[in-house]
Design a protein around this motif. Structure first.
Motif, PDB file in Angstrom:
ATOM      1  N   VAL A  98      -9.657   8.006  -1.892  1.00  0.00           N
ATOM      2  CA  VAL A  98      -9.762   7.014  -3.061  1.00  0.00           C
ATOM      3  C   VAL A  98      -9.125   5.955  -2.749  1.00  0.00           C
ATOM      4  O   VAL A  98      -7.760   6.308  -2.821  1.00  0.00           O
ATOM      5  CB  VAL A  98      -9.715   8.064  -4.229  1.00  0.00           C
ATOM      6  CG1 VAL A  98      -9.945   7.002  -5.458  1.00  0.00           C
ATOM      7  CG2 VAL A  98     -10.520   9.213  -4.298  1.00  0.00           C
ATOM      8  N   VAL A  99      -9.505   4.772  -2.931  1.00  0.00           N
ATOM      9  CA  VAL A  99      -8.819   3.589  -2.782  1.00  0.00           C
ATOM     10  C   VAL A  99      -8.732   3.208  -4.255  1.00  0.00           C
ATOM     11  O   VAL A  99      -9.589   2.555  -4.718  1.00  0.00           O
ATOM     12  CB  VAL A  99      -9.295   2.635  -1.825  1.00  0.00           C
ATOM     13  CG1 VAL A  99      -8.657   1.240  -1.851  1.00  0.00           C
ATOM     14  CG2 VAL A  99      -9.341   3.204  -0.396  1.00  0.00           C
ATOM     15  N   LEU A 135       1.108  -1.055  -0.043  1.00  0.00           N
ATOM     16  CA  LEU A 135      -0.038   0.063   0.131  1.00  0.00           C
ATOM     17  C   LEU A 135       1.004   1.140   0.026  1.00  0.00           C
ATOM     18  O   LEU A 135       1.873   1.260   0.714  1.00  0.00           O
ATOM     19  CB  LEU A 135      -0.957   0.121   1.272  1.00  0.00           C
ATOM     20  CG  LEU A 135      -1.883   1.314   1.541  1.00  0.00           C
ATOM     21  CD1 LEU A 135      -3.022   0.768   1.847  1.00  0.00           C
ATOM     22  CD2 LEU A 135      -1.355   2.335   1.975  1.00  0.00           C
ATOM     23  N   ILE A 136       0.492   2.336  -0.808  1.00  0.00           N
ATOM     24  CA  ILE A 136       1.289   3.533  -0.878  1.00  0.00           C
ATOM     25  C   ILE A 136      -0.030   4.412  -0.603  1.00  0.00           C
ATOM     26  O   ILE A 136      -0.993   4.418  -1.363  1.00  0.00           O
ATOM     27  CB  ILE A 136       1.903   3.890  -2.172  1.00  0.00           C
ATOM     28  CG1 ILE A 136       3.173   2.896  -2.011  1.00  0.00           C
ATOM     29  CG2 ILE A 136       2.055   5.180  -2.426  1.00  0.00           C
ATOM     30  CD1 ILE A 136       4.107   3.316  -3.679  1.00  0.00           C
ATOM     31  N   TYR A 168      -3.326   1.629  -3.783  1.00  0.00           N
ATOM     32  CA  TYR A 168      -2.918   3.132  -3.955  1.00  0.00           C
ATOM     33  C   TYR A 168      -3.929   4.075  -3.280  1.00  0.00           C
ATOM     34  O   TYR A 168      -5.085   4.016  -3.749  1.00  0.00           O
ATOM     35  CB  TYR A 168      -2.644   3.630  -5.278  1.00  0.00           C
ATOM     36  CG  TYR A 168      -2.217   5.020  -5.391  1.00  0.00           C
ATOM     37  CD1 TYR A 168      -1.296   5.675  -4.510  1.00  0.00           C
ATOM     38  CD2 TYR A 168      -2.734   5.965  -6.505  1.00  0.00           C
ATOM     39  CE1 TYR A 168      -1.057   6.823  -4.453  1.00  0.00           C
ATOM     40  CE2 TYR A 168      -2.591   7.250  -6.268  1.00  0.00           C
ATOM     41  CZ  TYR A 168      -1.475   7.789  -5.453  1.00  0.00           C
ATOM     42  OH  TYR A 168      -1.244   9.152  -5.597  1.00  0.00           O
ATOM     43  N   LEU A 169      -3.795   4.613  -2.301  1.00  0.00           N
ATOM     44  CA  LEU A 169      -4.793   5.480  -1.289  1.00  0.00           C
ATOM     45  C   LEU A 169      -4.440   6.821  -1.587  1.00  0.00           C
ATOM     46  O   LEU A 169      -3.332   7.186  -1.280  1.00  0.00           O
ATOM     47  CB  LEU A 169      -4.717   4.982   0.034  1.00  0.00           C
ATOM     48  CG  LEU A 169      -5.423   5.817   1.212  1.00  0.00           C
ATOM     49  CD1 LEU A 169      -6.986   6.041   0.796  1.00  0.00           C
ATOM     50  CD2 LEU A 169      -5.170   5.576   2.443  1.00  0.00           C
ATOM     51  N   VAL A 170      -5.497   7.545  -2.107  1.00  0.00           N
ATOM     52  CA  VAL A 170      -5.187   9.058  -2.098  1.00  0.00           C
ATOM     53  C   VAL A 170      -6.414   9.735  -1.132  1.00  0.00           C
ATOM     54  O   VAL A 170      -7.455   9.423  -1.284  1.00  0.00           O
ATOM     55  CB  VAL A 170      -5.557   9.717  -3.674  1.00  0.00           C
ATOM     56  CG1 VAL A 170      -5.720  10.992  -3.689  1.00  0.00           C
ATOM     57  CG2 VAL A 170      -4.811   8.929  -4.628  1.00  0.00           C
ATOM     58  N   VAL A 171      -5.728  10.656  -0.320  1.00  0.00           N
ATOM     59  CA  VAL A 171      -6.318  11.402   0.740  1.00  0.00           C
ATOM     60  C   VAL A 171      -6.561  12.702   0.275  1.00  0.00           C
ATOM     61  O   VAL A 171      -5.285  13.511  -0.114  1.00  0.00           O
ATOM     62  CB  VAL A 171      -5.855  11.017   1.997  1.00  0.00           C
ATOM     63  CG1 VAL A 171      -6.672  12.003   3.187  1.00  0.00           C
ATOM     64  CG2 VAL A 171      -5.772   9.576   2.481  1.00  0.00           C
ATOM     65  N   THR A 173     -14.346   5.554  -3.875  1.00  0.00           N
ATOM     66  CA  THR A 173     -14.294   6.922  -3.250  1.00  0.00           C
ATOM     67  C   THR A 173     -15.174   6.786  -1.899  1.00  0.00           C
ATOM     68  O   THR A 173     -16.171   6.329  -1.761  1.00  0.00           O
ATOM     69  CB  THR A 173     -15.066   8.219  -3.856  1.00  0.00           C
ATOM     70  OG1 THR A 173     -14.192   8.014  -5.131  1.00  0.00           O
ATOM     71  CG2 THR A 173     -14.723   9.480  -3.227  1.00  0.00           C
ATOM     72  N   TYR A 174     -14.555   7.210  -0.792  1.00  0.00           N
ATOM     73  CA  TYR A 174     -15.297   7.261   0.728  1.00  0.00           C
ATOM     74  C   TYR A 174     -15.205   8.555   0.912  1.00  0.00           C
ATOM     75  O   TYR A 174     -14.157   9.166   1.251  1.00  0.00           O
ATOM     76  CB  TYR A 174     -14.390   6.268   1.430  1.00  0.00           C
ATOM     77  CG  TYR A 174     -14.377   4.899   1.063  1.00  0.00           C
ATOM     78  CD1 TYR A 174     -15.357   4.065   1.325  1.00  0.00           C
ATOM     79  CD2 TYR A 174     -13.197   4.485  -0.029  1.00  0.00           C
ATOM     80  CE1 TYR A 174     -15.362   2.689   0.571  1.00  0.00           C
ATOM     81  CE2 TYR A 174     -13.367   3.270  -0.403  1.00  0.00           C
ATOM     82  CZ  TYR A 174     -14.236   2.315  -0.153  1.00  0.00           C
ATOM     83  OH  TYR A 174     -14.358   1.031  -0.530  1.00  0.00           O
TER      84      TYR A 174
END
Length: 129
Positions: free
Chosen positions: A79-80, A39-40, A68-71, A94-95
């Protein structure tokens, strides 16, 4: 783990905001291989939003990073990206902030839990377009 301690092919300067390593990663000198990273995560500042959403998504997918997780504190969402391909990822979910705890399953059987209620929110910089 220091983000600068991960080796990516043909890229000595990648430094993700967060990199989770597999248990018992293989080291190449002082650095770990990208193959040991399940995970990045990147936290999006206004100045690099395009890079984090577009360029890094393609790059990390190409490297085969499973998650790949974008916060994004400006959009108040995370976004996962999963199912890496040679050009990015085939799945993105998207959460919204405030939706409780988000468990993210890692390829090595562990789970990373992101507290969506605990993430900081940012206001757009004045004058930003």
């Amino acid at each position: 783990m220091s983000a600068s301690g991960t080796r990516f092919p043909a890229d000595e300067n990648s430094a993700p905001d967060l990199a989770i390593l597999r248990e018992a990663p293989q080291r190449a000198g002082k650095r770990n291989s990208f193959e040991d990273v399940p995970l990045i995560a990147e936290v999006v500042p206004v100045s690099t939003a395009r890079k984090d959403y577009d360029d890094c998504t393609a790059e990390y997918g190409r490297y085969g990073i499973p998650v790949y997780l974008v916060v994004d504190p400006y959009a108040a969402e995370a976004v996962v990206h999963t199912q890496p391909t040679g050009t990015g990822y085939t799945a993105a979910h998207t959460y919204k902030y405030g939706a409780g705890k988000l468990p993210i399953e890692l390829a090595d059987g562990r789970a990373f839990t992101l507290g969506l209620d605990e993430l900081p929110r940012s206001e757009p910089e004045s004058g930003a377009r």
